[in-house]
Write a protein that holds these residues in place. Structure first.
Motif, PDB file in Angstrom:
ATOM      1  N   PRO A   1       0.753  -1.301  -0.042  1.00  0.00           N
ATOM      2  CA  PRO A   1       0.132  -0.240  -0.201  1.00  0.00           C
ATOM      3  C   PRO A   1       0.604   1.074  -0.332  1.00  0.00           C
ATOM      4  O   PRO A   1       1.175   0.847   0.691  1.00  0.00           O
ATOM      5  CB  PRO A   1      -0.941  -0.171   1.207  1.00  0.00           C
ATOM      6  CG  PRO A   1       0.116  -1.051   1.577  1.00  0.00           C
ATOM      7  CD  PRO A   1       0.995  -1.884   2.093  1.00  0.00           C
ATOM      8  N   PRO A   2       0.336   2.317  -0.672  1.00  0.00           N
ATOM      9  CA  PRO A   2       1.354   3.423  -0.761  1.00  0.00           C
ATOM     10  C   PRO A   2       1.408   4.415   0.883  1.00  0.00           C
ATOM     11  O   PRO A   2       0.449   3.882   1.120  1.00  0.00           O
ATOM     12  CB  PRO A   2       0.575   4.489  -1.851  1.00  0.00           C
ATOM     13  CG  PRO A   2      -0.643   4.303  -1.594  1.00  0.00           C
ATOM     14  CD  PRO A   2      -0.723   2.421  -1.390  1.00  0.00           C
ATOM     15  N   LYS A   3       2.329   4.594   0.783  1.00  0.00           N
ATOM     16  CA  LYS A   3       2.272   5.195   2.186  1.00  0.00           C
ATOM     17  C   LYS A   3       3.610   6.122   2.057  1.00  0.00           C
ATOM     18  O   LYS A   3       4.455   5.961   0.928  1.00  0.00           O
ATOM     19  CB  LYS A   3       2.500   4.238   3.772  1.00  0.00           C
ATOM     20  CG  LYS A   3       3.641   3.157   3.022  1.00  0.00           C
ATOM     21  CD  LYS A   3       3.681   2.506   4.634  1.00  0.00           C
ATOM     22  CE  LYS A   3       4.483   1.132   4.681  1.00  0.00           C
ATOM     23  NZ  LYS A   3       4.720   0.172   5.448  1.00  0.00           N
ATOM     24  N   PRO A   4       3.873   7.000   3.558  1.00  0.00           N
ATOM     25  CA  PRO A   4       5.165   8.065   3.579  1.00  0.00           C
ATOM     26  C   PRO A   4       6.402   6.631   3.212  1.00  0.00           C
ATOM     27  O   PRO A   4       6.160   5.838   4.181  1.00  0.00           O
ATOM     28  CB  PRO A   4       5.472   8.964   4.380  1.00  0.00           C
ATOM     29  CG  PRO A   4       3.884   8.815   4.677  1.00  0.00           C
ATOM     30  CD  PRO A   4       3.470   7.302   4.055  1.00  0.00           C
ATOM     31  N   LYS A   5       7.464   6.705   2.994  1.00  0.00           N
ATOM     32  CA  LYS A   5       8.808   6.235   2.999  1.00  0.00           C
ATOM     33  C   LYS A   5      10.064   6.674   4.829  1.00  0.00           C
ATOM     34  O   LYS A   5       9.479   7.315   4.182  1.00  0.00           O
ATOM     35  CB  LYS A   5      10.108   5.901   2.129  1.00  0.00           C
ATOM     36  CG  LYS A   5       9.040   5.640   0.059  1.00  0.00           C
ATOM     37  CD  LYS A   5      10.328   5.369  -0.817  1.00  0.00           C
ATOM     38  CE  LYS A   5       9.633   4.935  -1.990  1.00  0.00           C
ATOM     39  NZ  LYS A   5      10.664   5.011  -3.239  1.00  0.00           N
ATOM     40  N   PRO A   6      10.505   4.919   4.910  1.00  0.00           N
ATOM     41  CA  PRO A   6      10.923   5.776   5.916  1.00  0.00           C
ATOM     42  C   PRO A   6      12.428   6.128   5.245  1.00  0.00           C
ATOM     43  O   PRO A   6      13.368   5.854   4.828  1.00  0.00           O
ATOM     44  CB  PRO A   6      11.124   4.487   6.917  1.00  0.00           C
ATOM     45  CG  PRO A   6      11.194   3.616   5.530  1.00  0.00           C
ATOM     46  CD  PRO A   6      10.367   4.060   4.500  1.00  0.00           C
ATOM     47  N   HIS A   7      12.717   7.168   6.494  1.00  0.00           N
ATOM     48  CA  HIS A   7      14.191   7.850   6.700  1.00  0.00           C
ATOM     49  C   HIS A   7      15.220   7.553   7.844  1.00  0.00           C
ATOM     50  O   HIS A   7      13.966   8.067   8.412  1.00  0.00           O
ATOM     51  CB  HIS A   7      13.745   9.668   6.146  1.00  0.00           C
ATOM     52  CG  HIS A   7      13.171   9.449   4.164  1.00  0.00           C
ATOM     53  ND1 HIS A   7      13.928   8.935   3.156  1.00  0.00           N
ATOM     54  CD2 HIS A   7      11.605   9.544   3.736  1.00  0.00           C
ATOM     55  CE1 HIS A   7      13.493   9.349   2.108  1.00  0.00           C
ATOM     56  NE2 HIS A   7      12.145   9.522   2.396  1.00  0.00           N
ATOM     57  N   PRO A   8      15.855   7.903   7.625  1.00  0.00           N
ATOM     58  CA  PRO A   8      16.566   7.270   8.557  1.00  0.00           C
ATOM     59  C   PRO A   8      17.318   8.874   9.763  1.00  0.00           C
ATOM     60  O   PRO A   8      16.870   9.702   9.069  1.00  0.00           O
ATOM     61  CB  PRO A   8      18.040   6.445   8.410  1.00  0.00           C
ATOM     62  CG  PRO A   8      17.708   6.681   7.373  1.00  0.00           C
ATOM     63  CD  PRO A   8      16.896   6.930   6.534  1.00  0.00           C
ATOM     64  N   ALA A   9      16.877   8.294  10.926  1.00  0.00           N
ATOM     65  CA  ALA A   9      18.091  10.034  11.519  1.00  0.00           C
ATOM     66  C   ALA A   9      19.171   8.874  11.569  1.00  0.00           C
ATOM     67  O   ALA A   9      19.115   8.824  12.319  1.00  0.00           O
ATOM     68  CB  ALA A   9      16.585   9.685  12.444  1.00  0.00           C
ATOM     69  N   LEU A  10      19.979  11.249  11.697  1.00  0.00           N
ATOM     70  CA  LEU A  10      21.669  10.790  12.027  1.00  0.00           C
ATOM     71  C   LEU A  10      21.507   9.702  13.898  1.00  0.00           C
ATOM     72  O   LEU A  10      22.514   9.699  13.402  1.00  0.00           O
ATOM     73  CB  LEU A  10      22.236  11.902  12.140  1.00  0.00           C
ATOM     74  CG  LEU A  10      24.066  12.307  12.483  1.00  0.00           C
ATOM     75  CD1 LEU A  10      24.259  10.912  10.515  1.00  0.00           C
ATOM     76  CD2 LEU A  10      23.968  13.389  11.747  1.00  0.00           C
ATOM     77  N   SER A  11      21.257  10.555  14.043  1.00  0.00           N
ATOM     78  CA  SER A  11      20.652   9.814  16.012  1.00  0.00           C
ATOM     79  C   SER A  11      20.778   9.030  16.137  1.00  0.00           C
ATOM     80  O   SER A  11      21.013   8.563  17.015  1.00  0.00           O
ATOM     81  CB  SER A  11      20.540  10.984  16.814  1.00  0.00           C
ATOM     82  OG  SER A  11      19.103  11.184  16.280  1.00  0.00           O
TER      83      SER A  11
END
Length: 416
Positions: free
Chosen positions: A402-412
């Motif tokens: 299902p379409p959903k926002p892609k996960p993006h990592p955080a630097l911390s």
């Protein structure tokens, strides 16, 4: 040449003067001359291990693996690593990957399809885990990665980073020097245009690209779609005069072959190709041919989610370039190990190697492999482990997400 000898040849190149001259940053012409705690080959090997954790944790694990210890070993600090990598040229790791690909081709590890080397080309948008900084030449958060992938060998031939607004067609044009007669490019719907088709034909590079846009694109493609024909040789209009000058395209109309492929679910794909020989390349082969392009999507998925491609280890553009090239090379090493394990275990066609496990099993051995310290017995033991972790491949299986926002990592937040 077995895989142990291939890795030894790669380690010898990594320690050679030829690589040293390539690896020195132009601003540091005397770099890596003195004997340091972190020499050039160890610096490169630590990057190629695929850094996903904090830099210090990865360094301690690297030297622990190098000394065959189960515990972490503090040999160099993250600050010393940062100072050393600043002297490493951005072209060093891509050049090392080129050497690995050459070794793979020279040893018959890059199969051909009807005598052609298939190359899947695609771009992927990256959103890097960066924070605001004042470092010189800081990296941009959003970037475009263009990859040229060898699906028959599961190896990334080349990969390059561009700014987020850069056009994929222009990026592909800049990679033309890597292609030649005997190469077959597999391209998705975002690439077809008159100047690119003309430029490919002018360079003698074969291609197969999807062009089934319903309301846009070439008029001859829309007419072919409506005709119901299985194949047809058509003529495209000549490229614009400005494009001919800019991209050194041949002038005049372009002859291409259109092929209709109907999927199992009934959807129709229209493919444009330069492969005119209907006896050597009948319509029936183009469905499987174009499907091979999907392998580059899987490659980017591995790089992003298994190797944490967007989780960078530095804030400068140079550090981001190094991380990107190192993880591409790391994935290629795992691909070679997976292919070797598959052959040694004589796996049936429906069993596939678990690439995530292959990367995990190979990582502790990469330091010794790239520094020329690994033995054939050590590699054989790892290959046996890799060959034991397989899964059943089910052709035609589809699991739409299902379409959903892609996960993006955080630097911390990095892996432990």
């Amino acid at each position: 040449m077995d895989l142990t000898r291939l890795f030894n040849a790669l380690a010898e190149h990594l320690a050679s003067d030829a690589f040293l001259n390539t690896a020195r940053h132009p601003e540091h012409p005397a770099a890596f001359s003195r004997r340091r705690k972190l020499p050039l080959n160890a610096l490169v090997a630590s990057l190629v291990c695929g850094m996903c954790k904090s830099v210090q944790a990865e360094l301690d694990g690297f030297f622990g693996s190098l000394k065959a210890q189960a515990t972490l070993v503090r040999h160099v600090s993250a600050q010393a690593f940062a100072q050393a990598r600043a002297k490493l040229a951005p072209a060093a790791l891509p050049a090392l990957n080129d050497h690995l690909i050459k070794l793979a081709e020279d040893t018959g590890r890059v199969p051909r399809w009807h005598g052609l080397r298939r190359i899947a080309v695609d771009g992927s948008c990256l959103r890097l885990a960066l924070r605001a900084s004042h470092v010189p030449r800081a990296a941009s958060r959003d970037m475009l990665a263009l990859g040229c992938y060898l699906p028959d060998a599961q190896l990334m031939l080349a990969a390059q980073l561009y700014s987020a607004g850069y056009g994929e067609r222009q990026a592909l044009f800049e990679q033309f020097e890597r292609f030649g007669t005997g190469d077959l490019l597999l391209l998705d719907r975002g690439y077809p245009c008159r100047w690119l088709v003309a430029a490919l034909q002018g360079k003698g590079i074969d291609f197969c690209m999807r062009v089934d846009m319903a309301k846009v694109g070439f008029a001859v493609v829309r007419a072919f779609r409506a005709s119901g024909l299985a194949e047809q040789v058509v003529e495209l209009p000549a490229a614009e005069d400005q494009d001919v000058r800019d991209f050194e395209c041949p002038e005049g109309p372009l002859r291409v072959r259109l092929v209709r492929h109907v999927n199992a679910n009934g959807s129709v794909h229209i493919l444009m190709t330069s492969l005119m020989d209907a006896e050597r390349f009948p319509v029936a082969v183009f469905g499987e041919l174009y499907h091979q392009r999907w392998s580059i999507e899987e490659a980017f998925k591995r790089l992003k989610h298994r190797l944490s491609l967007e989780q960078v280890t530095g804030l400068s553009h140079l550090a981001v370039q190094q991380d990107f090239a190192a993880k591409v090379l790391c994935d290629n090493l795992a691909a070679l190990a997976s292919a070797e394990a598959r052959g040694s275990e004589n796996l049936p066609a429906h069993r596939r190697i678990n690439r995530a496990y292959a990367r995990t099993a190979l990582k502790p051995l990469i330091p010794a492999l790239l520094l020329g310290l690994a033995t054939a017995a050590m590699l054989k033991e790892v290959l046996k482990l890799i060959g034991s972790q397989t899964y059943k491949h089910r052709p035609g299986l589809s699991k739409p997400r299902p379409p959903k926002p892609k996960p993006h990592p955080a630097l911390s937040y990095k892996a432990c």
